[in-house]
Design a protein around this motif. Structure first.
Motif, PDB file in Angstrom:
ATOM      1  N   ILE A 113       0.846  -1.196   0.000  1.00 51.48           N
ATOM      2  CA  ILE A 113       0.000   0.000   0.000  1.00 51.48           C
ATOM      3  C   ILE A 113       0.882   1.247   0.000  1.00 51.48           C
ATOM      4  N   ILE A 114       0.565   2.158  -0.893  1.00 50.81           N
ATOM      5  CA  ILE A 114       1.367   3.377  -1.014  1.00 50.81           C
ATOM      6  C   ILE A 114       0.534   4.616  -0.754  1.00 50.81           C
ATOM      7  N   LEU A 115       1.129   5.519   0.038  1.00 48.59           N
ATOM      8  CA  LEU A 115       0.526   6.828   0.276  1.00 48.59           C
ATOM      9  C   LEU A 115       1.107   7.783  -0.760  1.00 48.59           C
ATOM     10  N   GLY A 116       0.243   8.449  -1.519  1.00 50.33           N
ATOM     11  CA  GLY A 116       0.702   9.399  -2.528  1.00 50.33           C
ATOM     12  C   GLY A 116       0.387  10.827  -2.119  1.00 50.33           C
ATOM     13  N   ILE A 117       1.282  11.747  -2.490  1.00 47.22           N
ATOM     14  CA  ILE A 117       1.083  13.173  -2.188  1.00 47.22           C
ATOM     15  C   ILE A 117       1.371  13.978  -3.449  1.00 47.22           C
ATOM     16  N   GLU A 118       0.482  14.911  -3.760  1.00 47.32           N
ATOM     17  CA  GLU A 118       0.640  15.728  -4.977  1.00 47.32           C
ATOM     18  C   GLU A 118       0.294  17.182  -4.662  1.00 47.32           C
ATOM     19  N   THR A 119       1.251  18.089  -4.925  1.00 50.48           N
ATOM     20  CA  THR A 119       0.996  19.526  -4.706  1.00 50.48           C
ATOM     21  C   THR A 119       1.668  20.363  -5.797  1.00 50.48           C
ATOM     22  N   THR A 166       5.146  13.846  -5.736  1.00 52.27           N
ATOM     23  CA  THR A 166       5.506  14.487  -7.004  1.00 52.27           C
ATOM     24  C   THR A 166       6.785  15.300  -6.834  1.00 52.27           C
ATOM     25  N   GLU A 167       7.783  14.980  -7.653  1.00 51.34           N
ATOM     26  CA  GLU A 167       9.072  15.685  -7.598  1.00 51.34           C
ATOM     27  C   GLU A 167       9.061  16.882  -8.559  1.00 51.34           C
ATOM     28  N   GLY A 168       8.294  16.760  -9.660  1.00 48.21           N
ATOM     29  CA  GLY A 168       8.222  17.799 -10.675  1.00 48.21           C
ATOM     30  C   GLY A 168       7.652  17.177 -11.923  1.00 48.21           C
ATOM     31  N   PRO A 169       7.424  17.906 -12.988  1.00 46.49           N
ATOM     32  CA  PRO A 169       7.515  19.363 -13.052  1.00 46.49           C
ATOM     33  C   PRO A 169       6.295  20.006 -12.415  1.00 46.49           C
ATOM     34  N   GLY A 170       6.408  21.323 -12.168  1.00 45.35           N
ATOM     35  CA  GLY A 170       5.307  22.042 -11.553  1.00 45.35           C
ATOM     36  C   GLY A 170       5.798  23.363 -10.994  1.00 45.35           C
ATOM     37  N   LEU A 171       4.944  24.019 -10.227  1.00 44.39           N
ATOM     38  CA  LEU A 171       5.323  25.269  -9.569  1.00 44.39           C
ATOM     39  C   LEU A 171       6.256  24.917  -8.420  1.00 44.39           C
ATOM     40  N   ILE A 172       7.444  25.499  -8.412  1.00 47.58           N
ATOM     41  CA  ILE A 172       8.462  25.036  -7.462  1.00 47.58           C
ATOM     42  C   ILE A 172       8.013  25.214  -6.007  1.00 47.58           C
ATOM     43  N   GLY A 173       7.464  26.374  -5.679  1.00 47.45           N
ATOM     44  CA  GLY A 173       7.036  26.610  -4.293  1.00 47.45           C
ATOM     45  C   GLY A 173       5.956  25.634  -3.855  1.00 47.45           C
ATOM     46  N   ALA A 174       5.087  25.294  -4.782  1.00 47.28           N
ATOM     47  CA  ALA A 174       4.001  24.355  -4.501  1.00 47.28           C
ATOM     48  C   ALA A 174       4.551  22.939  -4.324  1.00 47.28           C
ATOM     49  N   LEU A 175       5.435  22.540  -5.223  1.00 39.67           N
ATOM     50  CA  LEU A 175       6.053  21.206  -5.124  1.00 39.67           C
ATOM     51  C   LEU A 175       6.744  21.013  -3.779  1.00 39.67           C
ATOM     52  N   TRP A 201      17.179  11.643   1.366  1.00 40.90           N
ATOM     53  CA  TRP A 201      16.644  12.747   2.185  1.00 40.90           C
ATOM     54  C   TRP A 201      16.861  14.109   1.552  1.00 40.90           C
ATOM     55  N   ASP A 202      17.762  14.179   0.580  1.00 47.23           N
ATOM     56  CA  ASP A 202      17.994  15.494  -0.025  1.00 47.23           C
ATOM     57  C   ASP A 202      17.106  15.726  -1.256  1.00 47.23           C
ATOM     58  N   LEU A 203      16.089  14.909  -1.429  1.00 46.56           N
ATOM     59  CA  LEU A 203      15.146  15.099  -2.542  1.00 46.56           C
ATOM     60  C   LEU A 203      14.681  16.558  -2.594  1.00 46.56           C
ATOM     61  N   ASN A 204      14.711  17.112  -3.801  1.00 46.05           N
ATOM     62  CA  ASN A 204      14.314  18.515  -3.969  1.00 46.05           C
ATOM     63  C   ASN A 204      13.241  18.616  -5.045  1.00 46.05           C
ATOM     64  N   GLY A 205      12.474  19.680  -5.042  1.00 39.23           N
ATOM     65  CA  GLY A 205      11.476  19.893  -6.095  1.00 39.23           C
ATOM     66  C   GLY A 205      12.150  20.359  -7.372  1.00 39.23           C
ATOM     67  N   LYS A 206      11.568  20.018  -8.513  1.00 39.35           N
ATOM     68  CA  LYS A 206      12.137  20.458  -9.780  1.00 39.35           C
ATOM     69  C   LYS A 206      11.028  21.017 -10.671  1.00 39.35           C
ATOM     70  N   ALA A 207      11.118  22.327 -10.948  1.00 43.11           N
ATOM     71  CA  ALA A 207      10.106  22.990 -11.770  1.00 43.11           C
ATOM     72  C   ALA A 207      10.064  22.371 -13.162  1.00 43.11           C
ATOM     73  N   ALA A 208      11.243  22.049 -13.697  1.00 42.15           N
ATOM     74  CA  ALA A 208      11.331  21.360 -14.981  1.00 42.15           C
ATOM     75  C   ALA A 208      12.017  20.022 -14.729  1.00 42.15           C
ATOM     76  N   LEU A 209      11.471  18.975 -15.297  1.00 42.18           N
ATOM     77  CA  LEU A 209      12.032  17.644 -15.042  1.00 42.18           C
ATOM     78  C   LEU A 209      11.696  16.752 -16.229  1.00 42.18           C
ATOM     79  N   PRO A 210      12.725  16.245 -16.924  1.00 39.91           N
ATOM     80  CA  PRO A 210      12.425  15.364 -18.065  1.00 39.91           C
ATOM     81  C   PRO A 210      11.865  14.037 -17.585  1.00 39.91           C
ATOM     82  N   LEU A 211      10.987  13.463 -18.385  1.00 41.42           N
ATOM     83  CA  LEU A 211      10.409  12.158 -18.049  1.00 41.42           C
ATOM     84  C   LEU A 211      11.327  11.087 -18.633  1.00 41.42           C
ATOM     85  N   THR A 212      11.963  10.330 -17.763  1.00 39.24           N
ATOM     86  CA  THR A 212      12.878   9.284 -18.248  1.00 39.24           C
ATOM     87  C   THR A 212      12.520   7.952 -17.630  1.00 39.24           C
TER      88      THR A 212
END
Ligand SMILES: [Zn+2]
Lengths: 336, 231
Positions: free
Chosen positions: A6-12, A83-92, A325-336
């Motif tokens: 079971i996975i808890l998902g978060i999206e902002t 969600t790591e990105g892409p998106g609005l950086i402050g929101a992510l 633990w150093d995961l950061n948000g990315k406004a632009a992020l290629p899908l690979t």
């Protein structure tokens, strides 16, 4: 995987604060979305700073509601996907900060998910994938064609060179003085008129799967402007129908060509614009006489949600691909 | 009592851990690097140093700003999510008040501020009375001229100025407040993580869902909308 997980998902990533709980990547136990649309409507579009502020205020409510709906405890949760990105950086960053804190506090693995992968995997909550599959992602921020040959493997074969389809919808809606968000209004108006104005369709190169909507957008704006100058009454329904027909034509035709070229077994249409009735009808019609099934996620899974993030995260969970633990948000992020 | 305290409202990253009622570990950096990638590694590292597991925590204290909007949110969201998951109390504290503890033994006014751009600051004025930090002028967003005018109205007492952004305004301050102002030494201009524990002990727990940053300013979009309505 043999064992249930079971996975808890978060999206902002934009203007929805969302948390969801999903079993085995396919079964939704809870899907909670706190929409900020009303908050942003008065500004005629999403205000990033307001979105971020709302996320911070809503996040624990939304999480609590997800656990309540799923009737789960922390013991049931195997991992946390965000969600790591892409998106609005402050929101992510709000979702990511929360996900990291939860993962640390409850000693769960953390999974970083690409937002577009989420949109594609929304469909797996309805229908199992068959590869190769073609995904058309259409939203306010994206217009992309993606080929998948296996779980978690994405090859982008086409993208928009300028505006996203949803962006064009919003701008045309504003020109027609329709309320925000404009997409649904254009869709509804379109049903009341014939597409009788000949707006351009950008096919680009014969072989290209890329898109361009800025020329169309300008043509619509010019048309409305010129008619007003001449003192002519504007038939909003007619403009909406003609504009939508142009977008839908290009999206449908390119998706069809790509499906044939890559000999796919499935077509998935996802993202906010996948809720558009005109698009649904045209694509369904186009593929009717082929043996390629086309899937549209149900409306609540088309728009941004966290169930899709948990679903896409499930693939990474099965592969054991976790974030540090150093995961950061990315406004632009290629899908690979 | 085991407490985790953190603040990422400004460039300073501050994390402190109290174990069994005593300050056990602190981490402070004052470098211009993003808090998002650095906060959790700092927390995880300090918890390890203090030999504490997350479930051993009894309380979380968090700096709720003012400061950088994004920075404040990273700290507040992290603290909220952790407190909610662990089901322990969360105590938000003013980052300006917490910083004021750097001047704990100063007999006079203690002035803390953070740069708010456009010749303005997030600021407040305090003094210690019987060992307690007391507000003289509550925290606010103020343009420099207004703030100096407010200070000049107060009884003539020495002012200790504490801020990571002293250098930005030092000349103006010296000009405006002449010999009344002392400037904190370099090492005392930044939030000492342990201060959060002291201020946290003075403040009340807030239900976790209600915890939010104190930005002290509405967003530009909202301000413009309000202006439009007034006209
Ligand atoms: Zn989206």
């Amino acid at each position: 995987m043999e064992k249930d997980y079971i996975i808890l998902g978060i999206e902002t990533s934009c203007d929805e604060t969302a948390a969801a709980i999903v079993k085995n990547g396919k079964e939704i136990l809870a899907n909670v979305v706190s929409s900020q649309i009303k908050k942003h409507a008065q500004f005629g579009g999403v205000v990033p700073e307001i979105a971020s502020r709302q996320h911070t205020e809503q996040i624990t409510y939304v999480l609590e509601e997800a656990f309540r709906q799923a009737n789960c405890t922390w013991d049931d949760i195997d991992a946390i996907a965000v969600t790591e990105g892409p998106g609005l950086i402050g929101a992510l960053l709000v979702g990511i900060s929360a996900a990291k804190a939860l993962a640390f506090a409850k000693k769960k693995p953390l999974i970083n998910v690409h937002h577009i992968a989420g949109h594609i995997y929304a469909n797996r909550l309805i229908e199992e994938f068959e590869f190769p599959l073609l995904a058309l992602i259409v939203s306010g921020g994206h217009t992309e064609l993606i080929i998948m040959r296996d779980h978690g493997e994405y090859e982008r074969i086409g993208e928009t060179l300028d505006d996203a389809a949803g962006e064009a919808f919003d701008k045309v809606a504003r020109t027609l003085e329709l309320p925000y968000p404009g997409g649904p209004h254009i869709d509804r108006l379109s049903e009341k008129a014939e597409a009788s104005i000949d707006f351009p369709r950008a096919w680009l190169d014969e072989e290209s799967f890329d898109f361009s909507f800025s020329g169309l957008k300008s043509a619509v704006i010019n048309y409305v402007h010129n008619e007003k100058q001449r003192g002519n009454e504007i038939d909003k329904a007619q403009v909406a129908a003609s504009f939508q027909a142009s977008v839908v034509d290009v999206l449908t035709e390119k998706t069809y060509r790509a499906a044939k070229r890559y000999d796919v077994k499935q077509v998935i249409v996802a993202g906010g614009v996948a809720a558009n009735n005109g698009l649904r009808k045209r694509i369904t019609e186009k593929f009717k006489n082929t043996d390629i099934p086309v899937y549209f996620p149900p409306l609540e899974l088309c728009t941004d949600n966290a169930a899709m993030i948990a679903a896409a995260g499930s693939i990474l969970y099965e592969k054991g691909r976790f974030a540090a633990w150093d995961l950061n948000g990315k406004a632009a992020l290629p899908l690979t | 009592m085991n407490i985790l305290a953190l603040d990422t409202s400004n460039e300073t990253l501050a994390v402190a851990i109290q174990k069994d009622g005593k300050l056990a570990a602190e981490k402070m950096t004052n470098i211009k690097k993003d808090h998002s990638s650095r906060l959790m590694p700092a927390v995880v590292g300090l918890m390890e140093d203090a030999a504490l597991e997350p479930e051993h925590l009894d309380k979380i204290i968090v700096g709720r700003g003012p400061g950088s909007y994004t920075g404040v949110r990273i700290g507040v969201t992290t603290a909220k999510a952790m407190a909610w998951a662990l089901d322990i109390p969360i105590v938000p504290v003013s980052s300006l008040r917490a910083l004021a503890y750097n001047g704990r033994y100063f007999d006079g006014y203690i002035w803390t501020f953070f740069n708010a751009r456009r010749n303005a600051m997030f600021t407040a004025l305090f003094q210690f009375e019987n060992g307690k930090l007391v507000d003289v002028i509550g925290e606010q967003y103020a343009v420099l001229d207004d703030w100096f005018a407010a200070l000049k109205d107060l009884p003539e007492k020495a002012i200790l100025c504490i801020s990571p952004h002293i250098d930005l305004f030092k000349e103006t301050i010296e000009l405006e407040l002449k010999n009344r102002t002392l400037f904190a030494s370099d090492a005392n201009r930044f939030l000492r993580p342990g201060n959060l524990l002291m201020e946290g002990a003075e403040q009340q727990e807030v239900p976790v869902h209600f915890v939010k940053p104190h930005y002290l300013r509405m967003t530009e979009a909202e301000a413009n909308l309000l202006k439009g309505k007034e006209q």
